[in-house]
Design a protein around this motif. Structure first.
Motif, PDB file in Angstrom:
ATOM      1  N   SER A   1      -3.089   8.748  14.577  1.00 39.43           N
ATOM      2  CA  SER A   1      -2.047   7.786  14.941  1.00 39.43           C
ATOM      3  C   SER A   1      -2.211   6.478  14.174  1.00 39.43           C
ATOM      4  O   SER A   1      -1.235   5.889  13.702  1.00 39.43           O
ATOM      5  N   ARG A   2      -3.450   6.025  14.035  1.00 42.41           N
ATOM      6  CA  ARG A   2      -3.703   4.757  13.353  1.00 42.41           C
ATOM      7  C   ARG A   2      -3.318   4.839  11.873  1.00 42.41           C
ATOM      8  O   ARG A   2      -2.698   3.921  11.340  1.00 42.41           O
ATOM      9  N   LEU A   3      -3.675   5.931  11.208  1.00 40.40           N
ATOM     10  CA  LEU A   3      -3.323   6.075   9.794  1.00 40.40           C
ATOM     11  C   LEU A   3      -1.808   6.181   9.605  1.00 40.40           C
ATOM     12  O   LEU A   3      -1.245   5.601   8.681  1.00 40.40           O
ATOM     13  N   LEU A   4      -1.159   6.929  10.481  1.00 38.16           N
ATOM     14  CA  LEU A   4       0.290   7.080  10.371  1.00 38.16           C
ATOM     15  C   LEU A   4       1.020   5.764  10.604  1.00 38.16           C
ATOM     16  O   LEU A   4       2.031   5.475   9.966  1.00 38.16           O
ATOM     17  N   ALA A   5       0.500   4.959  11.515  1.00 34.42           N
ATOM     18  CA  ALA A   5       1.152   3.688  11.854  1.00 34.42           C
ATOM     19  C   ALA A   5       0.900   2.623  10.792  1.00 34.42           C
ATOM     20  O   ALA A   5       1.717   1.711  10.613  1.00 34.42           O
ATOM     21  N   GLN A   6      -0.243   2.719  10.103  1.00 32.26           N
ATOM     22  CA  GLN A   6      -0.611   1.702   9.122  1.00 32.26           C
ATOM     23  C   GLN A   6      -1.014   2.386   7.819  1.00 32.26           C
ATOM     24  O   GLN A   6      -2.189   2.418   7.450  1.00 32.26           O
ATOM     25  N   LEU A   7      -0.029   2.935   7.117  1.00 36.05           N
ATOM     26  CA  LEU A   7      -0.323   3.685   5.900  1.00 36.05           C
ATOM     27  C   LEU A   7      -0.925   2.765   4.838  1.00 36.05           C
ATOM     28  O   LEU A   7      -0.331   1.744   4.489  1.00 36.05           O
ATOM     29  N   PRO A   8      -2.105   3.091   4.325  1.00 36.60           N
ATOM     30  CA  PRO A   8      -2.717   2.267   3.283  1.00 36.60           C
ATOM     31  C   PRO A   8      -1.924   2.356   1.978  1.00 36.60           C
ATOM     32  O   PRO A   8      -1.177   3.309   1.759  1.00 36.60           O
TER      33      PRO A   8
ATOM     34  N   ASP B   1      -3.544   3.682  -3.913  1.00 37.77           N
ATOM     35  CA  ASP B   1      -4.392   3.157  -4.982  1.00 37.77           C
ATOM     36  C   ASP B   1      -5.132   4.277  -5.712  1.00 37.77           C
ATOM     37  O   ASP B   1      -6.104   4.025  -6.430  1.00 37.77           O
ATOM     38  N   GLY B   2      -4.647   5.507  -5.530  1.00 40.45           N
ATOM     39  CA  GLY B   2      -5.251   6.629  -6.217  1.00 40.45           C
ATOM     40  C   GLY B   2      -6.412   7.261  -5.472  1.00 40.45           C
ATOM     41  O   GLY B   2      -6.927   8.297  -5.900  1.00 40.45           O
ATOM     42  N   ARG B   3      -6.824   6.662  -4.367  1.00 37.80           N
ATOM     43  CA  ARG B   3      -7.935   7.209  -3.594  1.00 37.80           C
ATOM     44  C   ARG B   3      -7.416   7.907  -2.332  1.00 37.80           C
ATOM     45  O   ARG B   3      -6.289   7.675  -1.893  1.00 37.80           O
ATOM     46  N   VAL B   4      -8.259   8.742  -1.763  1.00 38.65           N
ATOM     47  CA  VAL B   4      -7.966   9.370  -0.467  1.00 38.65           C
ATOM     48  C   VAL B   4      -8.494   8.427   0.608  1.00 38.65           C
ATOM     49  O   VAL B   4      -9.683   8.102   0.627  1.00 38.65           O
ATOM     50  N   HIS B   5      -7.610   7.981   1.480  1.00 34.45           N
ATOM     51  CA  HIS B   5      -8.007   7.030   2.520  1.00 34.45           C
ATOM     52  C   HIS B   5      -8.447   7.788   3.768  1.00 34.45           C
ATOM     53  O   HIS B   5      -7.727   8.639   4.290  1.00 34.45           O
ATOM     54  N   VAL B   6      -9.650   7.450   4.239  1.00 39.07           N
ATOM     55  CA  VAL B   6     -10.269   8.149   5.363  1.00 39.07           C
ATOM     56  C   VAL B   6     -10.568   7.157   6.477  1.00 39.07           C
ATOM     57  O   VAL B   6     -11.139   6.082   6.233  1.00 39.07           O
ATOM     58  N   LEU B   7     -10.165   7.501   7.680  1.00 39.33           N
ATOM     59  CA  LEU B   7     -10.479   6.707   8.865  1.00 39.33           C
ATOM     60  C   LEU B   7     -11.277   7.596   9.815  1.00 39.33           C
ATOM     61  O   LEU B   7     -10.803   8.646  10.248  1.00 39.33           O
ATOM     62  N   ALA B   8     -12.509   7.183  10.120  1.00 35.59           N
ATOM     63  CA  ALA B   8     -13.376   7.958  11.004  1.00 35.59           C
ATOM     64  C   ALA B   8     -13.864   7.078  12.144  1.00 35.59           C
ATOM     65  O   ALA B   8     -14.011   5.865  11.984  1.00 35.59           O
ATOM     66  N   ALA B   9     -14.105   7.688  13.289  1.00 34.57           N
ATOM     67  CA  ALA B   9     -14.540   6.930  14.464  1.00 34.57           C
ATOM     68  C   ALA B   9     -15.648   7.680  15.180  1.00 34.57           C
ATOM     69  O   ALA B   9     -15.617   8.912  15.292  1.00 34.57           O
TER      70      ALA B   9
ATOM     71  N   ALA C   1       0.386  13.656   3.760  1.00 33.43           N
ATOM     72  CA  ALA C   1       0.044  14.220   5.064  1.00 33.43           C
ATOM     73  C   ALA C   1      -1.243  13.591   5.551  1.00 33.43           C
ATOM     74  O   ALA C   1      -2.156  13.321   4.766  1.00 33.43           O
ATOM     75  N   VAL C   2      -1.303  13.366   6.853  1.00 33.09           N
ATOM     76  CA  VAL C   2      -2.542  12.922   7.484  1.00 33.09           C
ATOM     77  C   VAL C   2      -3.201  14.157   8.087  1.00 33.09           C
ATOM     78  O   VAL C   2      -2.605  14.852   8.915  1.00 33.09           O
ATOM     79  N   VAL C   3      -4.418  14.427   7.638  1.00 29.37           N
ATOM     80  CA  VAL C   3      -5.171  15.590   8.098  1.00 29.37           C
ATOM     81  C   VAL C   3      -6.269  15.106   9.032  1.00 29.37           C
ATOM     82  O   VAL C   3      -7.213  14.446   8.607  1.00 29.37           O
ATOM     83  N   GLY C   4      -6.130  15.411  10.319  1.00 27.55           N
ATOM     84  CA  GLY C   4      -7.125  15.029  11.303  1.00 27.55           C
ATOM     85  C   GLY C   4      -8.047  16.199  11.615  1.00 27.55           C
ATOM     86  O   GLY C   4      -7.587  17.333  11.786  1.00 27.55           O
TER      87      GLY C   4
END
Length: 267
Positions: free
Chosen positions: A38-45, A48-56, A148-151
């Motif tokens: 949800s966080r990645l979808l709401a605040q798309l980085p 910049d050519g990189r894969v953005h990863v959010l982990a908790a 796509a956001v892959v969780g």
């Protein structure tokens, strides 16, 4: 629970596990998050050519398919989401959750886990018991690079009193290996496999990975039922086609089932 009481995510340890691919990823590691998807979808980085990863370390509102909740306890699981962008103008191809599942399976096998299986379309099992789940959500298109956001959530060491419902039971890496690997190491290993397989996928489609998925098909040649279709559907699991759709031998002939909101069960 204090972060010192469990193996919290560490950027340096993740980078070490990524090795030469460290620069291909942008990592954000949080102690707690509602839902990384949800966080990645709401605040798309920015792209910049990189894969953005959010982990908790802990997700308080983790989500699974069909409205399910991913339960989370400190130190009990690895939970993260990664934003994958595709070539501008191209449709997001089918079968993303299957490729992600295969990446998780290969990372687990690299750690020495035996009996890794894939359950169409989004679960990773070990000897029939659920170890990991995947949630793929597409970002809005209109003029943007398709993405796509892959969780992904992987059970590391579930607490003794955890009550997680799954038809064939659940397991964790502590049980599979005798000791759970560090969350940071596992995150790096899974990201490396995702990067490798998504490169193949972008170049050649799911057909290039179909055989590897079929080898790990948990329900191969078994009687299954489909829940969520407009009509009741039962048959024998014949694997998946080149688009990642489920193939089912039924009395009426071979049927093709898209993932959508359906769920696969042993008959």
């Amino acid at each position: 629970m204090d972060r010192s009481d469990y193996d919290a995510l560490d950027a340096g340890a993740v980078a070490a596990a990524l090795g030469d691919l460290a620069d291909a990823f942008s990592l954000v590691l949080l102690a707690e998050c509602d839902s990384t998807n949800s966080r990645l979808l709401a605040q798309l980085p920015p792209d910049d050519g990189r894969v953005h990863v959010l982990a908790a370390d802990v997700q308080t509102s983790g989500r699974g398919r069909r409205g399910r909740v991913w339960q989370s306890w400190p130190g009990a699981s690895l939970t993260f989401s990664a934003l994958w962008r595709f070539a501008p103008g191209s449709p997001v191809p089918a079968g993303l959750s299957l490729v992600a599942g295969l990446a998780v399976a290969r990372a687990l096998e690299e750690l020495g886990v035996d009996g890794v299986q894939l359950k169409w379309p989004n679960d990773v099992l070990v000897h029939g018991r659920k170890l990991a789940g995947i949630l793929v959500e597409l970002t809005p298109g209109r003029g943007r690079t398709p993405a796509a956001v892959v969780g992904i959530g992987v059970n590391l060491s579930l607490p003794p009193d955890a009550q997680v419902e799954y038809a064939t039971g659940v397991t964790d890496l502590a049980e599979c290996l005798g000791r759970a690997p560090g969350a940071s190491q596992l995150l790096g290993l899974v990201l490396v496999q995702l990067h490798r397989l998504f490169e193949v996928y972008a170049a050649a489609g799911f057909s290039a990975l179909r055989g590897a998925w079929q080898q790990r098909n948990a329900f191969a040649d078994l009687p299954v039922s489909i829940i969520g279709e407009a009509e009741a559907l039962s048959g024998t699991c014949a694997g998946v086609d080149e688009d990642g759709a489920l193939l089912l031998h039924t009395p009426e002939g071979l049927r093709r089932v898209l993932s959508g909101e359906v769920s696969l069960r042993l008959a």
